[in-house]
Structure formats: C-alpha cells, structure tokens
Write a protein that holds these residues in place. Structure first.
Motif, mmCIF file in Angstrom:
data_model
loop_
_atom_site.group_PDB
_atom_site.id
_atom_site.type_symbol
_atom_site.label_atom_id
_atom_site.label_comp_id
_atom_site.label_asym_id
_atom_site.label_seq_id
_atom_site.Cartn_x
_atom_site.Cartn_y
_atom_site.Cartn_z
ATOM 1 N N CYS A 1 0.843 -1.204 0.000
ATOM 2 C CA CYS A 1 0.000 0.000 0.000
ATOM 3 C C CYS A 1 0.875 1.249 0.000
ATOM 4 N N LEU A 2 1.890 1.261 0.872
ATOM 5 C CA LEU A 2 2.797 2.409 0.928
ATOM 6 C C LEU A 2 3.436 2.667 -0.431
ATOM 7 N N PHE A 3 3.960 1.604 -1.012
ATOM 8 C CA PHE A 3 4.647 1.691 -2.302
ATOM 9 C C PHE A 3 3.704 2.234 -3.370
ATOM 10 N N ALA A 4 2.523 1.620 -3.483
ATOM 11 C CA ALA A 4 1.613 2.001 -4.563
ATOM 12 C C ALA A 4 1.102 3.423 -4.373
ATOM 13 N N VAL A 5 0.630 3.739 -3.167
ATOM 14 C CA VAL A 5 0.001 5.050 -2.955
ATOM 15 C C VAL A 5 1.034 6.171 -3.094
ATOM 16 N N THR A 6 2.181 6.023 -2.415
ATOM 17 C CA THR A 6 3.195 7.077 -2.493
ATOM 18 C C THR A 6 3.679 7.257 -3.929
ATOM 19 N N SER A 7 3.986 6.152 -4.599
ATOM 20 C CA SER A 7 4.508 6.272 -5.963
ATOM 21 C C SER A 7 3.493 6.945 -6.866
ATOM 22 N N VAL A 8 2.238 6.519 -6.770
ATOM 23 C CA VAL A 8 1.245 7.068 -7.699
ATOM 24 C C VAL A 8 1.035 8.553 -7.448
ATOM 25 N N ILE A 9 0.984 8.955 -6.178
ATOM 26 C CA ILE A 9 0.806 10.384 -5.892
ATOM 27 C C ILE A 9 1.975 11.182 -6.464
ATOM 28 N N LEU A 10 3.199 10.697 -6.213
ATOM 29 C CA LEU A 10 4.368 11.429 -6.712
ATOM 30 C C LEU A 10 4.399 11.458 -8.234
ATOM 31 N N LYS A 11 4.079 10.318 -8.848
ATOM 32 C CA LYS A 11 4.084 10.273 -10.308
ATOM 33 C C LYS A 11 3.057 11.232 -10.881
ATOM 34 N N ALA A 12 1.870 11.241 -10.257
ATOM 35 C CA ALA A 12 0.807 12.114 -10.768
ATOM 36 C C ALA A 12 1.207 13.576 -10.638
ATOM 37 N N LEU A 13 1.809 13.946 -9.489
ATOM 38 C CA LEU A 13 2.216 15.336 -9.284
ATOM 39 C C LEU A 13 3.310 15.735 -10.264
ATOM 40 N N LEU A 14 4.369 14.925 -10.316
ATOM 41 C CA LEU A 14 5.486 15.261 -11.199
ATOM 42 C C LEU A 14 5.030 15.260 -12.650
ATOM 43 N N GLY A 15 4.202 14.277 -13.013
ATOM 44 C CA GLY A 15 3.711 14.215 -14.387
ATOM 45 C C GLY A 15 2.914 15.460 -14.735
ATOM 46 N N PHE A 16 2.123 15.925 -13.776
ATOM 47 C CA PHE A 16 1.305 17.116 -14.005
ATOM 48 C C PHE A 16 2.187 18.343 -14.212
ATOM 49 N N ILE A 17 3.206 18.477 -13.337
ATOM 50 C CA ILE A 17 4.122 19.614 -13.468
ATOM 51 C C ILE A 17 4.843 19.563 -14.813
ATOM 52 N N LEU A 18 5.352 18.372 -15.152
ATOM 53 C CA LEU A 18 6.093 18.239 -16.403
ATOM 54 C C LEU A 18 5.202 18.530 -17.604
ATOM 55 N N ALA A 19 3.957 18.051 -17.548
ATOM 56 C CA ALA A 19 3.055 18.297 -18.675
ATOM 57 C C ALA A 19 2.824 19.792 -18.856
ATOM 58 N N HIS A 20 2.684 20.513 -17.729
ATOM 59 C CA HIS A 20 2.484 21.957 -17.830
ATOM 60 C C HIS A 20 3.702 22.652 -18.402
ATOM 61 N N LEU A 21 4.890 22.270 -17.904
ATOM 62 C CA LEU A 21 6.120 22.868 -18.420
ATOM 63 C C LEU A 21 6.230 22.611 -19.915
ATOM 64 N N MET A 22 5.915 21.375 -20.296
ATOM 65 C CA MET A 22 6.012 20.984 -21.700
ATOM 66 C C MET A 22 5.013 21.775 -22.539
ATOM 67 N N HIS A 23 3.843 22.012 -21.963
ATOM 68 C CA HIS A 23 2.793 22.732 -22.674
ATOM 69 C C HIS A 23 3.184 24.193 -22.903
ATOM 70 N N ASN A 24 4.056 24.722 -22.025
ATOM 71 C CA ASN A 24 4.460 26.117 -22.141
ATOM 72 C C ASN A 24 5.399 26.372 -23.307
ATOM 73 N N ILE A 25 6.169 25.375 -23.684
ATOM 74 C CA ILE A 25 7.197 25.629 -24.689
ATOM 75 C C ILE A 25 6.635 25.337 -26.078
#
Lengths: 316, 297
Positions: A94-118
């Motif tokens: 549970c720790l592995f799945a929940v923590t990883s997914v939250i971090l992946k979703a956050l980082l992915g969201f940030i990266l997608a926005h940065l990518m969308h800006n350029i």
C-alpha cells in the motif's frame, strides 16, 4: 415526376422483397455472424484459457495444502494474515503504490504543464528525452539504479562523500530501501503520466482560458476552475490505471532488494514469487497473489466506469 | 481630454508589453525547469553508458570520479558480442518478440474488426471483458500459470513465452485497434459491401491500410511488452540456452557475489538499444495510440 417514379419503383420491389427476406436475411446473418465469431475466436480462446481459467484455477489452488493433496479451505489465507511478514507485505504494497502514484501524478502534471508552455517544435525533443526512462526495459534500468545505489563505491555515495556527507547504505536499511524502491518506480512511471496529461492539456479549448482571462481569472484560478475540471476524467483514469500497475509491480523490488533487508521491501508480487516459486509452496504463493484481487477489482471497476463515461461524453 | 485619451492608450500598450515579458519569462522558466528534470531523469541511463565504457580494472580499483570513464574502452561490448551465451539470450529475445508481435497483432486485428464492425450476440460484453483482462496484471496469474505451463511440459522452454506473452499484449492491442476501427466511417464498409466485397476482404483491403497508424502503435506496444518482460521468463526458465535477455543478464553476469558491472551495464545498453531506436522513429504513433482517448472530447 422523378420522385414519383422512384417511389413507385421502390414500392414495387418492396413487395417481393418482404417475401424472400426471412430466408436470405437469415442466411446473410448466419454467414456474417459466423465470420464474426470465427474472427474473434482466437481472442476468446486466448483470454479464456490463459487469463480467465488461471484466475479461477488460482482460487482453487490457493485452497490446497503445500503438497497439493488436501483441501484446506481458507486456511492459507488465515495463515498468511497471522504472519508478521505478510502484514509487512500488505503495509509495504500500500505504501509503495500510494506514495509512488501520488508522486508520479504530481510530477507528471508539473512536467506536462512545463512541456505545454514551450513551443511545439522543441516539445518533441524534450518529450523524447523525458520519455527515455519509460522506454528502457524496466528490468535493465533497475540494474543501473542498483549500481548507482551500490554501498561501497558508486555514483551517489561518491557524490555524497565529495560534498562532505557520510555514505548512505541505500539498500541495506529498511526505510532507505523502501524510499529507494519508490524512487525508481517514480522515475520510471512519471513519463507516462506526463504524456497522458500533456495530451489532455492540449485538448482543453483555448477559448476557455481566454474567457477566464476576460473574467479576470489568475493563473491559479485557471488551473483550478478550467484545467483541472476539464482533465478530471483523464486524471482519474490514469491514476487508477497506474495504481493497478504499481500495486502489482514486480521487477523493481525483485532486482533491487529481492524483498530485503529483513523482508522490509517485499510487495505482493515479489513475496508470491519468493513463496510460490522459490520455496515451492505453490498454493500459498497463489494465496498471496490473490490478496491483490479485491484492490485491483475496485480500481478496475472505477477505471471502466471512467472510460465508459468518457466514451459517452465523446459520443455526445 | 487629450491627456486622458493618451493615458488610456498608454495602459494597454504597457499591459501587452508586460504580458509579453511574462510570457518570455514563463518560456525560459519552463526550459530551465525542464532541463533540471531531464538531467535528473537521465542520470541512470547516463551512468549505465559511462560504466559500460569502463574496464573491469578501473571499476574494481574504486578510485577517482566514477561519473566518467577515465580510459574509455569497448572491451565490455567486444566481450559480450563474442560471448555465445549473451548472443543466445539476445537471439531468444528477438525471436520470441517477433513471434509475440505477429501472433498478438493477428489475433487483435481480427478480433477488433469482428467486435467493431460485424458484431454478434455478446460482442459488447467481450469488448468490455478484453479491457478488463488488460487490467489483470501478470503478477496475479504467474503462479497458476506455472502449473499450467508445467502440465504442457513447457517449463524451461522458451516457447512457453510465445504462448504467454500474447496474453499480456493482446488485450491492449485489441483495445487500440477497436478505437481506430471505430473511427473509420461506416459508409466506407457499406460501399464495399454493396460492391460485393466480403468481410475478410473489407478487413484486408480497407481497414488495415486505413488504420495503419493504430497498427503501428499496437505493434510497438506488443514489442515493448515482450522485449522487457521479466516475471514470466524469471519464473519459468532456468537454463542458459532458454533464457531471454532481461533474465539472462542477471543470472549470467552476476556470478555469486561477483558483479561484473562493466559487462552488466554494457549488456543493458545493448538490451535497451532496440526499444530506444524504435521509439526514436515511431514515438509519435505510439503516443497517439496511447492517448487517443485523452485527446478526443
């Protein structure tokens, strides 16, 4: 005139057609549906014999004793739940799945926005570079992480020593190893979130942002009242899907720590492998795997609901 | 009056200038942040390549900066390319992947065509079932499959992978193909039907050429799944002549407590190369196939 003649011709041919219809239509349907079933048959056979049958068979298997000679009912499940190691496995998964997914979703969201800006032209190169972690087979890239985490002489510890810190036993201590395993999963999975979110971001109509600007919305308001509602469905589908995949992950833990130190990084999959294949207790291993099923079923139900809803929205 | 209008004219101009400046800042900020992320994300592959270029002596000396090769050498690659076991693993991965892709694509194209265009009693349920079976992970099934593979006498036989890998690839490939086939207008096959074409003819002459981008996307997916698979080969294969690349590297180059890191990393570079090359050329198709649900609507 022209209309009348076609109408007459139509009604003329209509009468004989109704009489011959049952036979020919039935024959046509039969031929059509036979072909249809034949074309779909390999798929049904494959899924039926190598997915559905093993799934049901594992239920039966999990209720046998170690030698597979006697039926023990839910004994294996009860035995597992009482075991300390297995309680750790549940917590860690549970720790592995929940923590990883939250971090992946956050980082992915940030990266997608940065990518969308350029601008679009350079997006392709940057996206390609960021996708590399996701393209390399996970088993192979985990090996390079292992080498980076090496306690004696390796990339990370050398850098730490260089800046005056002591070496860290990355994989030798329970919580360090847990964090290391999550790090590798986040590293591997973030690009997937990025491309899903980037595609969703591109599909948000520009007019909505313009309208929001005219109404005086700031950047944060645009994010919370335009972007996020428009992407809600894709975000939930991606998160749930990733939750399933991460929960069932095997490669990273198997290679990096093999469940150690002191079983402090075992997940369902790696523990099932250790018990079922390595120790040869096939029924107990099957029982370990089956513990994943309820969680996966709930996630799968919501993914399916999200996808159906999205298809309906798209059709409407 | 004139002063007021001047001021009124001045404000928008200054506003656009600052908006422009804001955009430039956002652009450069995005580039800078992306560069940081790229550097962090590329550390492991970079370290992989660096290590693969080091000699065994340099690695075991444990001195100096490990982040670049002090005396770059290709000895690890030369070792691997003349090492029969490694070539064997590589070849096993190649033919297993080729067969998996072939089998998976045939099955899923036929099924997707049948489910989207021909339809029969229960075809909608099957389409849903296909999607659900994609959500069943390999780690849930590998133990019952171990028994089934055993009954078939395929334990420690590479052919077991040709049987099992399609179960991982087919559901999603079918799903991608269903998406692409549904987007082909109905008029196209109606016209072909009126011209007297049979359904198999429609599939081969019309649907496959029109849905080629989808076929490429699904093919890449099947390729990726099969090339990188680790659990099934690890669970069902154990002797050197049967192993595929991922498992072969780990079981052959890690000898007890001796880690031949230079050779392991060189093997990883060689193993990562085919997918990287495929993605470098066909990434756009794959992403389009993967995100087709996200971009519509």
């Amino acid at each position: 005139m022209a209309d009348g003649s076609t109408f007459v011709a139509g009604s003329n041919s209509f009468a004989p057609l109704t009489r011959t219809r049952p036979g020919s239509v039935q024959r046509f349907l039969r031929r059509r549906s036979t072909t249809a079933v034949l074309l779909a048959m390999p798929l049904m056979l494959l899924i039926g014999t190598l997915v559905i049958y093993p799934a049901i068979y594992s239920l039966y298997l999990a209720m046998l004793n170690k030698r597979m000679t006697a039926f023990v009912g839910l004994g294996n499940f009860a035995f597992l739940l009482k075991r300390n190691t297995f309680q750790l496995v549940i917590f860690q998964s549970c720790l592995f799945a929940v923590t990883s997914v939250i971090l992946k979703a956050l980082l992915g969201f940030i990266l997608a926005h940065l990518m969308h800006n350029i601008p679009g032209k350079s997006q392709r190169i940057w996206r390609g570079l960021l996708l590399i972690p996701w393209v390399i087979p996970l088993a192979l890239s985990t090996l390079s992480w292992w080498w980076l985490f090496d306690p004696a002489y390796s990339g990370f510890n050398w850098l730490l020593n260089k800046f005056g810190f002591a070496s860290i036993p990355f994989l030798g201590v329970g919580w360090n190893a847990r964090i290391a395993v999550i790090t590798v999963n986040v590293w591997f999975g973030t690009p997937f979130f990025m491309i899903m979110y980037l595609a969703a971001l591109k599909s948000v109509p520009e007019q909505l942002y313009e309208a929001a600007s005219i109404d005086g919305a700031g950047a944060w308001q645009k994010l919370f009242f335009v972007t996020l509602p428009m992407m809600r469905n894709i975000i939930s589908i991606t998160v749930l899907f990733s939750l399933i995949v991460t929960f069932a992950d095997f490669d990273i833990v198997r290679i990096l720590t093999a469940g150690g130190p002191q079983d402090m990084t075992h997940l369902f999959a790696t523990y099932a492998f250790a018990v079922g294949i390595q120790s040869g207790d096939v029924p107990l291993g099957a029982a370990v795997s089956l513990f994943m099923f309820p969680i996966l079923a709930v996630a799968a139900y919501f993914v399916l609901r999200g996808v159906t809803r999205r298809n309906q929205e798209m059709a409407a | 009056m004139s002063g007021a209008s001047l001021a009124a004219g001045g404000i928008p101009r200054r506003a656009t200038a600052s908006l422009h400046r804001q955009r430039v800042w956002a652009l450069w900020g995005s580039y800078a942040a992306l560069a940081v992320f790229v550097v962090i994300f590329l550390v492991p592959p970079f370290y992989m390549i660096v290590t693969s270029l080091k000699s065994s002596a340099e690695i075991s000396a444990q001195q100096g900066n490990p982040w670049y090769p002090h005396s770059p050498t290709l000895e690890n690659f030369i070792y691997l390319l003349t090492y029969n076991n490694f070539l064997r693993y590589f070849w096993n991965s190649v033919w297993v992947t080729a067969l998996t892709v072939l089998v998976s694509m045939t099955i899923s194209i036929m099924a997707a065509f049948s489910l989207t265009r021909m339809g029969f009693w229960g075809s909608q349920t099957i389409a849903t079932g296909v999607f659900l079976s994609y959500l069943i992970p390999a780690s849930l099934l590998f133990i019952p499959l171990f028994q089934i593979v055993g009954w078939l006498g395929l334990i420690n036989n590479t052919w077991s992978l040709v049987l099992l890998f399609p179960t991982l690839a087919v559901p999603f490939c079918t799903w991608i193909m269903i998406g692409y086939f549904s987007s082909i207008p109905k008029e196209l096959d109606e016209a072909a039907l009126i011209d007297g074409a049979s359904y198999p003819q429609i599939l081969i002459r019309i649907f496959i050429p029109v849905a080629l981008p989808g076929i490429i996307a699904a093919t890449i997916f099947a390729f990726t799944i099969s090339w990188g698979a680790f659990l099934y080969p690890l669970a069902y294969l154990y002797t050197g002549d049967q192993l595929t690349l991922t498992v072969g590297i780990i079981s052959d180059l890690i000898r007890g407590d001796v880690f031949l890191w230079g050779k392991i990393m060189a093997a990883c570079v060689l193993g990562a190369l085919p997918p990287v090359i495929v993605y470098a050329f066909l990434m756009d198709y794959y992403i389009a196939g993967l995100t087709s649900g996200a971009t519509k609507g």
